[in-house]
Design a protein around this motif. Structure first.
Motif, PDB file in Angstrom:
ATOM      1  N   SER A  23      69.015  52.605  38.226  1.00  9.98           N
ATOM      2  CA  SER A  23      67.908  53.513  37.920  1.00  9.98           C
ATOM      3  C   SER A  23      66.626  52.748  37.589  1.00  9.98           C
ATOM      4  O   SER A  23      65.521  53.274  37.756  1.00  9.98           O
ATOM      5  N   LYS A  24      66.782  51.510  37.151  1.00  7.03           N
ATOM      6  CA  LYS A  24      65.620  50.679  36.808  1.00  7.03           C
ATOM      7  C   LYS A  24      65.193  49.811  37.974  1.00  7.03           C
ATOM      8  O   LYS A  24      64.007  49.723  38.298  1.00  7.03           O
ATOM      9  N   TYR A  25      66.165  49.155  38.614  1.00  6.77           N
ATOM     10  CA  TYR A  25      65.851  48.158  39.626  1.00  6.77           C
ATOM     11  C   TYR A  25      66.118  48.605  41.057  1.00  6.77           C
ATOM     12  O   TYR A  25      65.576  48.031  41.994  1.00  6.77           O
ATOM     13  N   GLY A  26      66.994  49.601  41.243  1.00 12.30           N
ATOM     14  CA  GLY A  26      67.370  50.016  42.584  1.00 12.30           C
ATOM     15  C   GLY A  26      68.396  49.075  43.185  1.00 12.30           C
ATOM     16  O   GLY A  26      68.851  48.115  42.563  1.00 12.30           O
ATOM     17  N   GLN A  27      68.803  49.362  44.411  1.00 17.50           N
ATOM     18  CA  GLN A  27      69.686  48.499  45.211  1.00 17.50           C
ATOM     19  C   GLN A  27      70.987  48.144  44.486  1.00 17.50           C
ATOM     20  O   GLN A  27      71.499  47.043  44.597  1.00 17.50           O
ATOM     21  N   LYS A  28      71.518  49.097  43.721  1.00 11.85           N
ATOM     22  CA  LYS A  28      72.804  48.896  43.041  1.00 11.85           C
ATOM     23  C   LYS A  28      72.800  47.663  42.140  1.00 11.85           C
ATOM     24  O   LYS A  28      73.824  46.997  41.966  1.00 11.85           O
ATOM     25  N   GLN A  29      71.662  47.356  41.558  1.00 14.24           N
ATOM     26  CA  GLN A  29      71.569  46.145  40.749  1.00 14.24           C
ATOM     27  C   GLN A  29      72.138  46.358  39.356  1.00 14.24           C
ATOM     28  O   GLN A  29      71.956  47.412  38.738  1.00 14.24           O
TER      29      GLN A  29
ATOM     30  N   CYS B 288      58.030  42.476  40.299  1.00 15.40           N
ATOM     31  CA  CYS B 288      58.767  42.646  39.056  1.00 15.40           C
ATOM     32  C   CYS B 288      58.881  44.129  38.690  1.00 15.40           C
ATOM     33  O   CYS B 288      57.934  44.897  38.867  1.00 15.40           O
ATOM     34  N   LYS B 289      60.032  44.499  38.158  1.00 10.55           N
ATOM     35  CA  LYS B 289      60.278  45.870  37.708  1.00 10.55           C
ATOM     36  C   LYS B 289      60.715  45.894  36.250  1.00 10.55           C
ATOM     37  O   LYS B 289      61.416  46.807  35.819  1.00 10.55           O
ATOM     38  N   CYS B 290      60.266  44.890  35.486  1.00 15.87           N
ATOM     39  CA  CYS B 290      60.726  44.803  34.093  1.00 15.87           C
ATOM     40  C   CYS B 290      60.201  45.942  33.240  1.00 15.87           C
ATOM     41  O   CYS B 290      60.821  46.329  32.253  1.00 15.87           O
ATOM     42  N   GLY B 291      59.023  46.463  33.580  1.00 22.25           N
ATOM     43  CA  GLY B 291      58.473  47.585  32.835  1.00 22.25           C
ATOM     44  C   GLY B 291      57.817  47.227  31.520  1.00 22.25           C
ATOM     45  O   GLY B 291      57.410  48.123  30.769  1.00 22.25           O
ATOM     46  N   GLU B 292      57.672  45.934  31.234  1.00 24.43           N
ATOM     47  CA  GLU B 292      57.032  45.527  29.975  1.00 24.43           C
ATOM     48  C   GLU B 292      55.508  45.725  30.043  1.00 24.43           C
ATOM     49  O   GLU B 292      54.919  45.763  31.128  1.00 24.43           O
ATOM     50  N   LYS B 293      54.879  45.827  28.877  1.00 24.42           N
ATOM     51  CA  LYS B 293      53.431  46.041  28.833  1.00 24.42           C
ATOM     52  C   LYS B 293      52.670  44.895  29.490  1.00 24.42           C
ATOM     53  O   LYS B 293      51.591  45.095  30.049  1.00 24.42           O
ATOM     54  N   ASN B 294      53.246  43.691  29.424  1.00 25.24           N
ATOM     55  CA  ASN B 294      52.576  42.522  29.997  1.00 25.24           C
ATOM     56  C   ASN B 294      53.106  42.182  31.389  1.00 25.24           C
ATOM     57  O   ASN B 294      52.913  41.062  31.864  1.00 25.24           O
ATOM     58  N   CYS B 295      53.782  43.133  32.041  1.00 23.59           N
ATOM     59  CA  CYS B 295      54.358  42.861  33.363  1.00 23.59           C
ATOM     60  C   CYS B 295      53.270  42.405  34.332  1.00 23.59           C
ATOM     61  O   CYS B 295      52.203  43.021  34.437  1.00 23.59           O
ATOM     62  N   GLU B 296      53.554  41.316  35.041  1.00 21.03           N
ATOM     63  CA  GLU B 296      52.569  40.724  35.930  1.00 21.03           C
ATOM     64  C   GLU B 296      52.655  41.245  37.358  1.00 21.03           C
ATOM     65  O   GLU B 296      51.850  40.862  38.206  1.00 21.03           O
ATOM     66  N   GLY B 297      53.630  42.102  37.628  1.00 19.69           N
ATOM     67  CA  GLY B 297      53.745  42.637  38.979  1.00 19.69           C
ATOM     68  C   GLY B 297      54.355  41.616  39.920  1.00 19.69           C
ATOM     69  O   GLY B 297      55.550  41.319  39.836  1.00 19.69           O
ATOM     70  N   GLU B 298      53.558  41.060  40.784  1.00 25.40           N
ATOM     71  CA  GLU B 298      54.049  40.053  41.733  1.00 25.40           C
ATOM     72  C   GLU B 298      54.253  38.716  41.040  1.00 25.40           C
ATOM     73  O   GLU B 298      53.363  38.210  40.357  1.00 25.40           O
ATOM     74  N   LEU B 299      55.431  38.127  41.213  1.00 22.72           N
ATOM     75  CA  LEU B 299      55.757  36.864  40.559  1.00 22.72           C
ATOM     76  C   LEU B 299      55.248  35.695  41.391  1.00 22.72           C
ATOM     77  O   LEU B 299      55.553  35.583  42.575  1.00 22.72           O
ATOM     78  N   LYS B 300      54.479  34.797  40.754  1.00 23.99           N
ATOM     79  CA  LYS B 300      53.841  33.679  41.463  1.00 23.99           C
ATOM     80  C   LYS B 300      54.362  32.314  41.010  1.00 23.99           C
ATOM     81  O   LYS B 300      54.075  31.300  41.636  1.00 23.99           O
ATOM     82  N   PHE B 301      55.034  32.253  39.880  1.00 24.54           N
ATOM     83  CA  PHE B 301      55.733  31.042  39.422  1.00 24.54           C
ATOM     84  C   PHE B 301      54.823  29.845  39.126  1.00 24.54           C
ATOM     85  O   PHE B 301      55.232  28.704  39.272  1.00 24.54           O
ATOM     86  N   ASP B 302      53.608  30.140  38.688  1.00 21.98           N
ATOM     87  CA  ASP B 302      52.728  29.062  38.236  1.00 21.98           C
ATOM     88  C   ASP B 302      52.520  29.114  36.722  1.00 21.98           C
ATOM     89  O   ASP B 302      51.609  28.495  36.186  1.00 21.98           O
ATOM     90  N   TRP B 303      53.400  29.845  36.030  1.00 17.63           N
ATOM     91  CA  TRP B 303      53.250  30.001  34.574  1.00 17.63           C
ATOM     92  C   TRP B 303      53.283  28.668  33.842  1.00 17.63           C
ATOM     93  O   TRP B 303      52.641  28.505  32.807  1.00 17.63           O
ATOM     94  N   TRP B 304      54.083  27.727  34.343  1.00 17.76           N
ATOM     95  CA  TRP B 304      54.273  26.460  33.651  1.00 17.76           C
ATOM     96  C   TRP B 304      52.961  25.710  33.449  1.00 17.76           C
ATOM     97  O   TRP B 304      52.875  24.834  32.588  1.00 17.76           O
ATOM     98  N   ARG B 305      51.941  26.060  34.209  1.00 17.73           N
ATOM     99  CA  ARG B 305      50.634  25.408  34.080  1.00 17.73           C
ATOM    100  C   ARG B 305      49.812  25.952  32.901  1.00 17.73           C
ATOM    101  O   ARG B 305      48.828  25.325  32.500  1.00 17.73           O
TER     102      ARG B 305
END
Length: 204
Positions: A14-20, A153-170
């Motif tokens: 119900s949150k993520y779809g695709q039987k996750q 991303c489908k986390c639903g958090e207030k700070n959800c970034e949407g598309e994940l780009k994986f440059d957070w470590w910078r």
């Protein structure tokens, strides 16, 4: 399934779809408490010192093409060991899950992280309430060359970034919050970045 606290796997379609599925806490968990430890004989991955299934990205993509029925499984559960070195689950052909750590989903405001560079111990990074999903930040493992780059991303958090780009470590703010819970690849990249910045300051 060496859960160290009361947790269970639940259908989160119900949150993520695709039987996750995902892992949900069944009791209060305090920040800093271990919640999962890898059962090495049953681990989804070969030991880090074992070169089996340690592949370059081009090899992983070729594997996905060779096993199209397992392509989504491979993409979703393969993680980075270095900029162009990936760890593919040992049972990719049968798509078997031998440990439930694979079912910790991403959140932009996670409640779990790693308790060591080898990612064999998972700890709570804040207090967790019963009924709350157990989540990682996928940036703890992967950088820009990730197979997950572009995932919505489908986390639903207030700070959800949407598309994940994986440059957070910078990002210094991300480093301050999550570096201590990251795996070896991300910690190494952060150290190298700081060394590079230090050297640039010395020559300016």
């Amino acid at each position: 399934m060496p859960f160290l606290k009361k947790m269970e796997v639940q259908d989160l379609s119900s949150k993520y779809g695709q039987k996750q599925r995902g892992v949900v806490a069944l009791e209060p968990i305090r920040a800093g408490e271990p919640v999962f430890t890898c059962d090495l004989p049953n681990c989804n991955y070969y030991r880090l010192e074992d070169p089996t299934n340690k592949l370059k990205k081009a090899q992983v993509l070729a594997l996905m093409e060779a096993y199209p029925e397992a392509a989504e499984y491979i993409r979703y559960y393969t993680y980075m060991l270095d900029d162009d070195l990936f760890d593919v689950p040992r049972h990719y052909k049968t798509q078997e899950t031998t440990e439930d750590c694979l079912l910790f989903n991403h959140s932009c405001d996670p409640n779990c992280g790693f308790g060591g560079d080898e990612e064999e111990l998972v700890v709570a990074i804040r207090d967790i309430q019963p009924g709350e999903e157990m989540t990682y930040h996928y940036g703890l493992m992967d950088s820009e060359n990730s197979l997950w780059t572009g995932l919505v991303c489908k986390c639903g958090e207030k700070n959800c970034e949407g598309e994940l780009k994986f440059d957070w470590w910078r990002e210094p703010k991300w480093q301050a919050k999550y570096e201590k819970y990251a795996g070896a690849h991300i910690k190494r990249k952060i150290r190298n970045l700081r060394e590079e910045q230090k050297n640039n300051q010395g020559t300016s």
